[in-house]
Design a protein around this motif. Structure first.
Motif, PDB file in Angstrom:
ATOM      1  N   GLU A 247      30.781  30.751  23.563  1.00 56.47           N
ATOM      2  CA  GLU A 247      29.362  30.573  23.296  1.00 56.47           C
ATOM      3  C   GLU A 247      28.781  31.858  22.721  1.00 56.47           C
ATOM      4  O   GLU A 247      28.933  32.933  23.308  1.00 56.47           O
ATOM      5  CB  GLU A 247      28.620  30.176  24.578  1.00 56.47           C
ATOM      6  N   PHE A 248      28.109  31.738  21.584  1.00 54.80           N
ATOM      7  CA  PHE A 248      27.479  32.866  20.916  1.00 54.80           C
ATOM      8  C   PHE A 248      25.988  32.560  20.793  1.00 54.80           C
ATOM      9  O   PHE A 248      25.609  31.523  20.245  1.00 54.80           O
ATOM     10  CB  PHE A 248      28.070  33.077  19.520  1.00 54.80           C
ATOM     11  N   TRP A 258      20.467  40.500  16.696  1.00 51.41           N
ATOM     12  CA  TRP A 258      21.543  40.736  17.645  1.00 51.41           C
ATOM     13  C   TRP A 258      22.160  39.422  18.090  1.00 51.41           C
ATOM     14  O   TRP A 258      21.604  38.349  17.867  1.00 51.41           O
ATOM     15  CB  TRP A 258      21.064  41.562  18.834  1.00 51.41           C
ATOM     16  N   LEU A 259      23.327  39.524  18.693  1.00 53.19           N
ATOM     17  CA  LEU A 259      24.098  38.363  19.124  1.00 53.19           C
ATOM     18  C   LEU A 259      24.670  38.660  20.492  1.00 53.19           C
ATOM     19  O   LEU A 259      25.146  39.774  20.743  1.00 53.19           O
ATOM     20  CB  LEU A 259      25.202  38.078  18.105  1.00 53.19           C
ATOM     21  N   GLU A 260      24.636  37.671  21.385  1.00 54.08           N
ATOM     22  CA  GLU A 260      25.206  37.835  22.719  1.00 54.08           C
ATOM     23  C   GLU A 260      26.440  36.956  22.859  1.00 54.08           C
ATOM     24  O   GLU A 260      26.403  35.761  22.539  1.00 54.08           O
ATOM     25  CB  GLU A 260      24.169  37.481  23.789  1.00 54.08           C
ATOM     26  N   TYR A 266      25.820  42.350  20.786  1.00 47.07           N
ATOM     27  CA  TYR A 266      26.338  42.871  19.518  1.00 47.07           C
ATOM     28  C   TYR A 266      25.166  43.012  18.553  1.00 47.07           C
ATOM     29  O   TYR A 266      24.414  42.045  18.311  1.00 47.07           O
ATOM     30  CB  TYR A 266      27.392  41.921  18.946  1.00 47.07           C
ATOM     31  N   ARG A 267      24.998  44.210  17.985  1.00 42.96           N
ATOM     32  CA  ARG A 267      23.882  44.493  17.088  1.00 42.96           C
ATOM     33  C   ARG A 267      24.335  44.410  15.630  1.00 42.96           C
ATOM     34  O   ARG A 267      25.503  44.621  15.305  1.00 42.96           O
ATOM     35  CB  ARG A 267      23.338  45.890  17.363  1.00 42.96           C
ATOM     36  N   LYS A 268      23.379  44.118  14.765  1.00 42.12           N
ATOM     37  CA  LYS A 268      23.662  44.116  13.341  1.00 42.12           C
ATOM     38  C   LYS A 268      24.166  45.496  12.930  1.00 42.12           C
ATOM     39  O   LYS A 268      23.578  46.512  13.270  1.00 42.12           O
ATOM     40  CB  LYS A 268      22.394  43.766  12.567  1.00 42.12           C
TER      41      LYS A 268
END
Length: 270
Positions: A247-248, A258-260, A266-268
């Protein structure tokens, strides 16, 4: 939950019994994309700028609709009087499954969708039925739908058209969700990762996204209502549910992307 069309009177009586605080109401939300919606028991109907999403009572009903590539929309003035109908099929729409099991209908001709919205706004009941039998997948009370649809149309008309396309009165809701191609997210714990994704258009199944983790790609499906009835966190855009059960969660707020994934953010990074 399938019910005979001849049982609509009983269904309407049931809606009357549920009147008051327990009765489902139409609502309009403007973010992250304009949606007019109603939730009745364990069924949900969403009207977006250029498409409909219907979550029936069970996944088997969604699979049945996708397999038949069709759905019959019956508009009723009251519990017994049908005043209009529209048959969705391969000739006038794209029918598929998204976000686990909701059925998504994208209309080929804008005038067809306008007709459907007009009928929903002016009538009392909507039955979503099988194309080949006198059986309904679900029944929705349309009281309050006119105001929600008016807000939906105003918001969609004011929204910018997707980049690279001619100006249009109704942009693609899905297109507005896509992160620009080439955005990479970096981070992680002891194992560093680079993650990027793309949301596909005109797919024929539920796997409408691709996620790449450290160069390895996998199929995923999008989920815009990932948090159910709870308010989504600040900046939430979309959840990507991988075929390997990963799962993102994608976020965008102001100038930040950003993405978890798992326990990490996780950052751009490009």
């Amino acid at each position: 939950m399938k019910v005979s069309i001849t049982g609509l009177v009983a269904a309407m009586l049931g809606l009357t019994v549920l009147a008051g605080s327990a009765r489902a109401d139409w609502v309009f939300t403007s973010a992250p994309s304009p949606i007019a919606s109603i939730q009745t028991g364990n069924m949900t109907l969403e009207l977006q700028c250029d498409r409909i999403r219907f979550a029936p009572a069970g996944a088997e009903d969604a699979r049945d609709i996708a397999r038949k590539q069709g759905l019959f929309l019956r508009f009723l003035k009251n519990a017994t009087t049908e005043v209009g109908a529209f048959q969705v099929g391969a000739a006038n729409a794209t029918v598929g499954i998204v976000d686990n099991f909701p059925v998504e209908i994208s209309f080929s001709d804008r005038s067809d969708y306008d007709f459907v919205l007009d009928q929903i706004a002016r009538n009392a009941l909507l039955s979503l039925s099988m194309v080949d039998q006198d059986v309904s997948y679900g029944l929705f009370d349309l009281k309050g739908s006119a105001a929600a649809i008016k807000s939906l149309r105003a918001a969609c008309a004011a929204a910018p058209a997707p980049s690279g396309t001619a100006s249009a009165s109704v942009p693609s809701a899905s297109a507005s969700m896509e992160v620009p191609e080439g955005v990479v997210y970096c981070g992680g714990g002891q194992v560093k990762r680079q993650i990027e994704f793309v949301i596909l258009k005109d797919v024929q199944d539920e796997w409408n996204a691709r996620v790449t983790v450290n160069g390895k790609s996998l199929r995923a499906m999008t989920a815009y209502s990932y948090f159910g009835n709870s308010a989504p966190p600040r900046g939430f855009v979309v959840a990507l549910l991988g075929e390997d059960r990963s799962e993102f969660l994608v976020f965008r707020d102001g100038g930040e992307d950003w993405l978890e994934y798992g326990d990490y953010t996780y950052r751009k990074c490009n």
